[in-house]
Design a protein around this motif. Structure first.
Motif, PDB file in Angstrom:
ATOM      1  N   LYS A  70       6.568  -8.103 -22.154  1.00  0.00           N
ATOM      2  CA  LYS A  70       5.853  -7.406 -21.084  1.00  0.00           C
ATOM      3  C   LYS A  70       5.585  -8.295 -19.870  1.00  0.00           C
ATOM      4  CE  LYS A  70       2.507  -4.017 -21.627  1.00  0.00           C
ATOM      5  NZ  LYS A  70       1.331  -3.412 -22.298  1.00  0.00           N
ATOM      6  N   ALA A  71       5.220  -9.528 -20.101  1.00  0.00           N
ATOM      7  CA  ALA A  71       4.923 -10.434 -18.993  1.00  0.00           C
ATOM      8  C   ALA A  71       6.167 -10.697 -18.146  1.00  0.00           C
ATOM      9  CB  ALA A  71       4.357 -11.750 -19.526  1.00  0.00           C
ATOM     10  N   VAL A  72       7.308 -10.830 -18.797  1.00  0.00           N
ATOM     11  CA  VAL A  72       8.565 -11.042 -18.076  1.00  0.00           C
ATOM     12  C   VAL A  72       8.919  -9.800 -17.265  1.00  0.00           C
ATOM     13  CG1 VAL A  72      11.054 -11.427 -18.352  1.00  0.00           C
ATOM     14  CG2 VAL A  72       9.422 -12.698 -19.764  1.00  0.00           C
ATOM     15  N   MET A  73       8.756  -8.635 -17.869  1.00  0.00           N
ATOM     16  CA  MET A  73       9.046  -7.390 -17.175  1.00  0.00           C
ATOM     17  C   MET A  73       8.164  -7.233 -15.939  1.00  0.00           C
ATOM     18  SD  MET A  73       9.474  -5.005 -20.567  1.00  0.00           S
ATOM     19  CE  MET A  73       9.840  -3.477 -19.713  1.00  0.00           C
ATOM     20  N   LEU A  74       6.877  -7.525 -16.074  1.00  0.00           N
ATOM     21  CA  LEU A  74       5.956  -7.396 -14.939  1.00  0.00           C
ATOM     22  C   LEU A  74       6.294  -8.379 -13.816  1.00  0.00           C
ATOM     23  CD1 LEU A  74       2.560  -6.777 -16.754  1.00  0.00           C
ATOM     24  CD2 LEU A  74       3.694  -5.239 -15.135  1.00  0.00           C
ATOM     25  N   LYS A  75       6.804  -9.546 -14.176  1.00  0.00           N
ATOM     26  CA  LYS A  75       7.212 -10.511 -13.160  1.00  0.00           C
ATOM     27  C   LYS A  75       8.340  -9.947 -12.306  1.00  0.00           C
ATOM     28  CE  LYS A  75       8.676 -15.330 -12.617  1.00  0.00           C
ATOM     29  NZ  LYS A  75       9.054 -16.585 -13.307  1.00  0.00           N
ATOM     30  N   PHE A  76       9.321  -9.330 -12.948  1.00  0.00           N
ATOM     31  CA  PHE A  76      10.419  -8.699 -12.214  1.00  0.00           C
ATOM     32  C   PHE A  76       9.905  -7.527 -11.372  1.00  0.00           C
ATOM     33  CE2 PHE A  76      13.270 -10.852 -15.206  1.00  0.00           C
ATOM     34  CZ  PHE A  76      14.334 -11.174 -14.383  1.00  0.00           C
ATOM     35  N   ILE A  77       9.037  -6.707 -11.960  1.00  0.00           N
ATOM     36  CA  ILE A  77       8.505  -5.536 -11.258  1.00  0.00           C
ATOM     37  C   ILE A  77       7.729  -5.950 -10.016  1.00  0.00           C
ATOM     38  CG2 ILE A  77       6.755  -3.707 -11.439  1.00  0.00           C
ATOM     39  CD1 ILE A  77       7.763  -3.320 -14.358  1.00  0.00           C
ATOM     40  N   ASN A  78       6.905  -6.974 -10.137  1.00  0.00           N
ATOM     41  CA  ASN A  78       6.100  -7.428  -8.997  1.00  0.00           C
ATOM     42  C   ASN A  78       6.960  -8.002  -7.873  1.00  0.00           C
ATOM     43  OD1 ASN A  78       3.675  -6.658 -10.189  1.00  0.00           O
ATOM     44  ND2 ASN A  78       3.391  -8.629 -11.187  1.00  0.00           N
ATOM     45  N   ALA A  79       8.125  -8.556  -8.226  1.00  0.00           N
ATOM     46  CA  ALA A  79       9.004  -9.159  -7.218  1.00  0.00           C
ATOM     47  C   ALA A  79       9.936  -8.132  -6.570  1.00  0.00           C
ATOM     48  CB  ALA A  79       9.828 -10.272  -7.860  1.00  0.00           C
ATOM     49  N   ALA A  80      10.139  -6.999  -7.238  1.00  0.00           N
ATOM     50  CA  ALA A  80      11.092  -6.007  -6.741  1.00  0.00           C
ATOM     51  C   ALA A  80      10.473  -5.160  -5.629  1.00  0.00           C
ATOM     52  CB  ALA A  80      11.539  -5.110  -7.892  1.00  0.00           C
ATOM     53  N   LYS A  81      11.340  -4.575  -4.807  1.00  0.00           N
ATOM     54  CA  LYS A  81      10.856  -3.729  -3.713  1.00  0.00           C
ATOM     55  C   LYS A  81      10.788  -2.268  -4.171  1.00  0.00           C
ATOM     56  CE  LYS A  81      15.461  -2.975  -1.684  1.00  0.00           C
ATOM     57  NZ  LYS A  81      16.304  -3.141  -0.473  1.00  0.00           N
ATOM     58  N   THR A  82       9.802  -1.552  -3.698  1.00  0.00           N
ATOM     59  CA  THR A  82       9.634  -0.133  -4.044  1.00  0.00           C
ATOM     60  C   THR A  82      10.632   0.710  -3.265  1.00  0.00           C
ATOM     61  OG1 THR A  82       7.283  -0.447  -4.504  1.00  0.00           O
ATOM     62  CG2 THR A  82       8.022   1.808  -4.080  1.00  0.00           C
ATOM     63  N   VAL A  83      11.426   1.513  -3.992  1.00  0.00           N
ATOM     64  CA  VAL A  83      12.416   2.377  -3.335  1.00  0.00           C
ATOM     65  C   VAL A  83      12.082   3.854  -3.491  1.00  0.00           C
ATOM     66  CG1 VAL A  83      14.283   0.694  -3.466  1.00  0.00           C
ATOM     67  CG2 VAL A  83      13.926   2.272  -5.382  1.00  0.00           C
ATOM     68  N   ASN A  84      11.142   4.158  -4.371  1.00  0.00           N
ATOM     69  CA  ASN A  84      10.724   5.556  -4.522  1.00  0.00           C
ATOM     70  C   ASN A  84       9.316   5.604  -5.095  1.00  0.00           C
ATOM     71  OD1 ASN A  84      10.935   8.322  -4.395  1.00  0.00           O
ATOM     72  ND2 ASN A  84      12.838   8.431  -5.559  1.00  0.00           N
ATOM     73  N   THR A  85       8.515   6.499  -4.555  1.00  0.00           N
ATOM     74  CA  THR A  85       7.147   6.705  -5.023  1.00  0.00           C
ATOM     75  C   THR A  85       6.999   8.165  -5.418  1.00  0.00           C
ATOM     76  OG1 THR A  85       6.279   4.998  -3.539  1.00  0.00           O
ATOM     77  CG2 THR A  85       4.706   6.602  -4.394  1.00  0.00           C
ATOM     78  N   ILE A  86       6.491   8.397  -6.635  1.00  0.00           N
ATOM     79  CA  ILE A  86       6.370   9.758  -7.146  1.00  0.00           C
ATOM     80  C   ILE A  86       4.932   9.981  -7.589  1.00  0.00           C
ATOM     81  CG2 ILE A  86       7.284  11.457  -8.784  1.00  0.00           C
ATOM     82  CD1 ILE A  86       9.682   9.479  -9.179  1.00  0.00           C
ATOM     83  N   LYS A 191      18.752  -3.869 -12.323  1.00  0.00           N
ATOM     84  CA  LYS A 191      18.551  -3.623 -10.894  1.00  0.00           C
ATOM     85  C   LYS A 191      17.345  -2.723 -10.664  1.00  0.00           C
ATOM     86  CE  LYS A 191      21.036  -1.973  -6.801  1.00  0.00           C
ATOM     87  NZ  LYS A 191      22.333  -1.441  -6.306  1.00  0.00           N
ATOM     88  N   LEU A 192      17.137  -1.738 -11.558  1.00  0.00           N
ATOM     89  CA  LEU A 192      16.065  -0.779 -11.378  1.00  0.00           C
ATOM     90  C   LEU A 192      14.931  -1.009 -12.383  1.00  0.00           C
ATOM     91  CD1 LEU A 192      17.899   2.575 -10.600  1.00  0.00           C
ATOM     92  CD2 LEU A 192      16.707   1.058  -9.018  1.00  0.00           C
ATOM     93  N   TRP A 193      13.718  -0.976 -11.856  1.00  0.00           N
ATOM     94  CA  TRP A 193      12.508  -1.191 -12.647  1.00  0.00           C
ATOM     95  C   TRP A 193      11.528  -0.059 -12.382  1.00  0.00           C
ATOM     96  CZ3 TRP A 193      11.960  -5.244 -16.039  1.00  0.00           C
ATOM     97  CH2 TRP A 193      12.969  -6.223 -15.977  1.00  0.00           C
ATOM     98  N   PHE A 194      10.609   0.153 -13.339  1.00  0.00           N
ATOM     99  CA  PHE A 194       9.690   1.284 -13.232  1.00  0.00           C
ATOM    100  C   PHE A 194       8.272   0.846 -13.595  1.00  0.00           C
ATOM    101  CE2 PHE A 194      13.850   2.606 -14.874  1.00  0.00           C
ATOM    102  CZ  PHE A 194      14.295   3.354 -13.785  1.00  0.00           C
ATOM    103  N   TYR A 195       7.333   1.350 -12.803  1.00  0.00           N
ATOM    104  CA  TYR A 195       5.925   1.104 -13.129  1.00  0.00           C
ATOM    105  C   TYR A 195       5.115   2.347 -12.785  1.00  0.00           C
ATOM    106  CZ  TYR A 195       1.266  -0.753 -13.496  1.00  0.00           C
ATOM    107  OH  TYR A 195      -0.034  -0.950 -13.880  1.00  0.00           O
ATOM    108  N   GLY A 196       4.311   2.793 -13.738  1.00  0.00           N
ATOM    109  CA  GLY A 196       3.447   3.933 -13.498  1.00  0.00           C
ATOM    110  C   GLY A 196       2.083   3.687 -14.089  1.00  0.00           C
TER     111      GLY A 196
END
Length: 201
Positions: A70-86, A191-196
């Motif tokens: 989980k910590a590794v995943m969150l690191k990638f998510i925090n660094a990635a740019k938001t391309v869609n908001t739902i 390439k694609l990550w998700f956070y909700g």
């Protein structure tokens, strides 16, 4: 002898669900293997509202061995740019300890589009399944539960590999995940990550 074989076939068939996994209408027959997973979806019952982010990471580094941490995943998510908001509203209703219906309303602020989906979380033949019928797609994930608050959902199919952590507490529901699609190189980071994060209503 042939009648005995036929009888054994009928008995064996009756012990296994004849319902397709993507069927979200009919409730599967409960098996002994299902009983250890009774009420696993119960914490989700109710209405949830929040924001789901689709994020893109173009760095595509060599895939970490501990990518599902989980910590590794969150690191990638925090660094990635938001391309869609739902903006999401999800309503879960358990019909039994093994079968839970879900109604999903996704609102896309950028376009003003609203999408309605129906699905189920179910236990079938001793396994956890999440099936969602979207307007143009059916999404199926198989699940596991390492603890009372967490469900891990994943799919491993050609052109669609997905992995999600869902954590449910009394007031909040969090999703952390990633996906590989089409010709994405699975030896590299996704390439694609998700956070909700949704709040109980």
């Amino acid at each position: 002898m042939k009648y005995l074989v036929l009888l054994l076939f009928i008995i064996n068939s009756s012990c296994h669900s004849q319902i397709e996994i993507d069927n979200i209408t009919d409730i599967p027959q409960v098996t002994q293997a299902d009983k250890t997973l009774a009420n696993v979806y119960k914490p989700l019952d109710g209405t949830w509202k929040g924001v789901f982010l689709v994020k893109q990471d173009d760095s595509l580094v060599k895939k970490p061995k501990n990518l599902q941490d989980k910590a590794v995943m969150l690191k990638f998510i925090n660094a990635a740019k938001t391309v869609n908001t739902i903006n999401v509203t999800q309503v879960y209703t358990s019909e039994s300890p093994y079968f839970q219906k879900v109604s999903i309303t996704d609102f896309y602020p950028d376009t003003g589009k609203t999408e309605q989906s129906k699905g189920v979380n179910k236990i079938q033949d001793g396994k956890m399944w999440c099936v969602v019928h979207k307007p143009s797609d059916t999404v199926i994930h198989e699940g596991s539960t390492p603890n009372l608050e967490t469900i891990i959902w994943q799919s491993n199919k050609p052109k669609r590999i997905e992995y999600f952590y869902e954590t449910v507490t009394k007031d909040y529901y969090e999703i952390i995940g990633y996906g590989y699609y089409n010709d994405d190189d699975t030896s590299l980071s996704p390439k694609l990550w998700f956070y909700g994060k949704y709040e109980r209503q």
